[in-house]
Design an enzyme around this catalytic site. Structure first.
Site, short mmCIF file in Angstrom:
data_model
loop_
_atom_site.label_atom_id
_atom_site.label_comp_id
_atom_site.label_asym_id
_atom_site.label_seq_id
_atom_site.Cartn_x
_atom_site.Cartn_y
_atom_site.Cartn_z
N GLU A 1 0.81 -1.33 -0.12
CA GLU A 1 0.11 0.03 0.00
C GLU A 1 0.76 1.32 0.07
O GLU A 1 0.35 2.36 -0.60
CB GLU A 1 -0.85 0.06 1.28
CG GLU A 1 -2.16 -0.95 1.17
CD GLU A 1 -1.77 -2.45 1.64
OE1 GLU A 1 -0.78 -2.82 1.78
OE2 GLU A 1 -2.55 -3.20 1.55
N PHE B 1 -10.59 -8.10 14.31
CA PHE B 1 -9.37 -8.63 13.14
C PHE B 1 -9.29 -7.59 12.11
O PHE B 1 -10.16 -7.04 11.62
CB PHE B 1 -10.04 -9.92 12.51
CG PHE B 1 -9.02 -10.56 11.69
CD1 PHE B 1 -7.52 -10.95 11.95
CD2 PHE B 1 -9.17 -10.42 10.13
CE1 PHE B 1 -6.66 -11.31 11.11
CE2 PHE B 1 -8.17 -10.81 9.31
CZ PHE B 1 -7.05 -11.22 9.60
N GLN B 2 -7.85 -7.13 12.06
CA GLN B 2 -7.30 -6.02 10.87
C GLN B 2 -8.11 -4.89 11.15
O GLN B 2 -8.43 -4.13 10.27
CB GLN B 2 -7.85 -6.48 9.64
CG GLN B 2 -6.77 -7.84 9.31
CD GLN B 2 -6.51 -7.92 7.72
OE1 GLN B 2 -7.56 -7.82 7.16
NE2 GLN B 2 -5.54 -8.41 7.33
N LYS C 1 -17.27 -1.09 6.81
CA LYS C 1 -17.64 -1.97 5.89
C LYS C 1 -19.08 -1.76 5.64
O LYS C 1 -19.60 -1.55 4.45
CB LYS C 1 -17.06 -3.37 6.20
CG LYS C 1 -17.68 -4.39 5.13
CD LYS C 1 -17.03 -5.76 5.26
CE LYS C 1 -17.25 -6.68 4.26
NZ LYS C 1 -17.02 -7.90 4.57
N MET D 1 24.39 8.33 1.23
CA MET D 1 24.48 9.58 1.86
C MET D 1 24.68 9.40 3.25
O MET D 1 25.53 10.32 4.04
CB MET D 1 22.96 10.40 1.80
CG MET D 1 23.00 11.78 2.11
SD MET D 1 24.14 12.98 1.14
CE MET D 1 23.20 13.53 -0.24
#
Lengths: 586, 176
Positions: free
Chosen positions: A49, A111-112, A161, A471
């Site tokens: 993502e 969950f999640q 949802k 760097m």
């Protein structure tokens, strides 16, 4: 019209003119994916993502419109955060959509589940948690409006949802009602006139053109302003490409790794005109010692940027394009700047950018950038990652066209270039896009190679491999007594050419200057995505350099390109290069 | 220097969170912060006391304006204002003598006793911050068992703050 949340969202995105979405599905976002495929929108399936947000960001910067990314709940949402913050720091308009667990489960550590709207508060321009399906259309309308207007920035929408599944009446709003969001577009005429008088009287003026010029699409106005007033223009890192570099008034870019003469010109100026820039610490050096002899005019749409880091004598809040359109005609006869130009020319002669002979014993990054410049005739869109190669790309590639250079400026996000270049390429399929990444950066998002193939995005990738976090190594060498701690990537670095091959992308490896042109030509000749790995001299440093916390006047000029007797070998991971560069995979 | 800022903002579950997050993120020093409803529906009013230089406070105001829900921010520091804070102080008072002493003192500050028990009494007082500070310092020797303060709320005298401060607010948006 009675629709469910997914239908409303899809229709709303369509109303906002969204053509492309970068995302990846998951448990909670499935209702949206189920609906979306019924609409003529392109969806690029990312592999992480974070990359979706960077793609939307790169897309937004070049398209000059909102980029959309989405992810599922929990880890899907939190993975977006780095990309959202990157967009926030660089004022890139993106709308990030996540779908959370159903309302009834919010707050139960389901969950999640993640409190993603709580997490994104400090990294967005605005964020929403949608409680009811009936609010969805209004919120999407507001989100796009806020992302686009004023100083652009990311907006995040989190939707439980069930809100996607429930039904509501759908009418897409035509206007927004946001009494607290009223950006100032027109600069105050009083301040503009004050600025005009200062400009007429200045003897050593400098214009700083920042990214605001690109955002406001004011390159033509900037050019007219600079030409009328005969004032040299320096860019900020993100402002690069807002002013044609072949122009006689182009005066380079100052700051931490900018050109010496540019830094000196800002340091010695008697008038600094900041246009759509934010006087960042990497640009200014020590704030208290910034342009000590200068009056400062600052034009920016965000009032909070004015006076934040450096004192400002004439503040002008407004859209750069509109302000310049008012300011330029207000200016009468200006003082001659001939002496000033002579002084700058003298600095330029004294401190030229480092030049490299063609037959150096090792390969150096500037040679790589120069070869890409030559091959692409300076017309490619360059997306640089973060680190030494980024600074070299900014120093050596000659940008002419607005938007030609993109990089993660504010956040310095390693792993930015590949996904952002995909976004840039999707926004501008007509352009040749090069992602320039270090070996460290490339390994932070290389999974997106899959997107190049799956979604047919012909980005060319230049991996500049020095086997170091270059760097950081440079800083350890210069400021930590050469105590190299955990910067050596040589062991464990994959064979990038084989890696590309694993993704069905042809790759070439270059280890010496003589191989540059053939490999770049071969990569360009390939119709799809291609990768070239450049194994460069390991201990190369980026100069000029204004050390962190030092003033611009304390810039350390270039050193000779590198002593002839350099002993450090090229990264061991790279096997011997083939005599003639040949595609590993056709 | 201490500045009293007043902000009006649209209500919503995340607005206070956003404002507080802003202060935390940018390291602004806040002495007190109160929020409550106004006469307008869905408009909340926030009063905060900020300690800092003029530039720092100006930056606070500008950052507040970046919160989409925030409509107007005014600095009331140099204005004629009505400022009030409420404190509840529970003081130890084991003897009748002490109790009388405390009651007399509280009377001077126009405080009220709102609860009493065998060994303590609870005083309510409203007023400007320094008055409350002063009363608390007088009560401290008796032994303060518990104390709560609301933080300051403020309002410009005369014309409604919003109207009077309209120009000022606009000017600040333009940056002085």
């Amino acid at each position: 019209m009675r629709l469910n949340g997914s239908q409303i969202l899809s229709k709303a995105l369509h109303e906002e003119g969204v053509e492309v979405i970068f995302g990846i599905p998951g448990g909670t976002i499935m209702p949206l994916y189920d609906e979306m495929h019924k609409h003529p929108m392109r969806h690029l399936l990312v592999r992480h993502e974070q990359a979706a947000a960077h793609m939307a960001d790169g897309y937004a910067r070049v398209k000059r419109d909102v980029g959309v990314c989405m992810g599922t709940s929990g880890p899907g949402a939190t993975n977006l955060v780095t990309g959202i913050l990157n967009a926030h720091m660089d004022s890139s308009p993106i709308v990030a959509i996540t779908v959370n667990v159903p309302s009834a489960m919010i707050g139960t550590d389901a969950f999640q589940e993640a409190d993603i709207s709580g997490i994104t508060i400090p990294v967005t321009k605005q964020n929403y948690f949608v409680r009811h399906t009936r609010d969805l259309a209004r919120i999407v309308k507001e989100a796009f409006y806020i992302a686009r207007h004023g100083r652009p920035g990311p907006v995040h929408i989190d939707i439980p949802k069930d809100v996607l599944l429930n039904e509501a009446d759908f009418v897409y709003p035509t206007a927004v009602d946001l009494p607290g969001f009223q950006p100032t577009f027109e600069g105050s005429l009083v301040q503009i006139r004050k600025a005009a008088r200062l400009i007429e009287r200045a003897r050593r003026p400098v214009i700083i053109a920042g990214q605001g010029v690109l955002i406001s699409q004011a390159s033509a106005e900037l050019l007219a302003f600079a030409e009328k007033t005969d004032i040299p223009v320096v860019n900020t890192l993100l402002g690069l490409s807002s002013f044609p570099q072949s122009h006689r008034l182009y005066n380079g870019w100052p700051g931490m790794h900018g050109y010496v003469y540019s830094s000196y010109s800002v340091d010695q100026a008697d008038l600094v005109i900041g246009i759509g820039n934010r006087f960042d610490d990497r640009f200014c050096g020590k704030f208290s010692a910034f342009a000590p002899k200068a009056k400062i005019v600052h034009i920016d749409i965000d009032p909070a940027e004015i006076g934040k880091n450096v004192r400002v004598d004439v503040p002008i809040v407004g859209d750069v394009k509109r302000v310049l359109n008012k300011l330029t005609p207000e200016i009468g006869e200006c003082e001659s700047h001939d002496e000033w130009f002579e002084q700058i020319a003298e600095w330029k002669r004294e401190f030229p950018l480092k030049q490299y002979p063609d037959d150096t014993p090792h390969l150096f990054t500037p040679q790589v950038i120069n070869a890409i410049t030559k091959a692409t005739d300076g017309k490619a869109y360059i997306v640089a990652d973060v680190g030494q190669h980024q600074m070299f790309a900014a120093q050596y590639y000659p940008f002419e066209e607005p938007g030609q250079f993109q990089t993660s400026g504010g956040l310095g996000t390693m792993g930015y270039s590949l996904p952002a270049a995909i976004g840039v390429q999707v926004a501008r399929p007509d352009k040749e896009v090069w992602a320039i990444a270090g070996d460290g950066c490339f390994q932070m998002n290389l999974q997106e190679l899959a997107v190049l193939i799956q979604d047919r995005v012909p980005v060319k990738i230049a991996v500049v491999n020095n086997g170091y976090l270059g760097m950081v190594r440079q800083w350890q060498q210069l400021f930590w007594e050469g105590n190299y701690q955990h910067v050596d990537l040589a062991t464990g670095t994959p064979d990038f050419v084989k890696l590309a091959e694993a993704y069905a992308i042809p790759g070439w490896r270059v280890t010496k200057p003589s191989e540059l042109n053939a490999a770049i030509a071969a990569a360009r000749a390939h119709p799809g995505p291609a990768l070239v790995e450049f194994c460069v001299y390991r201990e190369e440093n980026v100069f000029p350099m204004v050390p962190s916390g030092a003033a611009l006047s304390e810039v350390i000029p270039d050193t000779p390109y590198v002593p002839a007797a350099i002993a450090t070998p090229i990264p061991a991971a790279a096997p011997a290069a083939p005599a003639a560069p040949a595609p590993v995979h056709a | 220097m201490k500045h009293t800022l007043v902000a009006t903002m649209a209500d919503g579950p995340a607005v206070l969170n956003r404002v507080v997050s802003l202060f935390r993120q940018r390291g602004f020093a806040i002495d007190s912060l109160t929020i409550g409803k106004t006469h307008e529906q869905h408009v909340m009013r926030l009063t905060m006391v900020v300690d800092g230089s003029k530039t720092a406070v100006e930056q606070v105001i500008k950052q507040l304006y970046k919160v989409i829900e925030v409509r107007k921010v005014s600095d009331l520091t140099e204005d004629q204002t009505v400022e009030r804070e409420l404190a509840l102080v529970k003081v130890t008072s084991k003897s009748t003598t002490l109790r009388t002493e405390i009651l007399q003192m509280v009377d001077v500050y126009r405080g009220r006793v709102v609860d009493i028990s065998t060994n303590s009494l609870t005083v309510e007082v409203t007023g400007p911050t320094d008055k409350i500070d002063s009363m608390i310092s007088m009560l401290r020797p008796y032994g303060i068992k518990e104390m709560v303060r609301t933080g300051l709320v403020a309002m410009a005298r005369g014309v409604m703050a919003g109207q009077e401060k309209g120009r000022e607010a606009l000017r600040l948006r333009e940056v002085s």
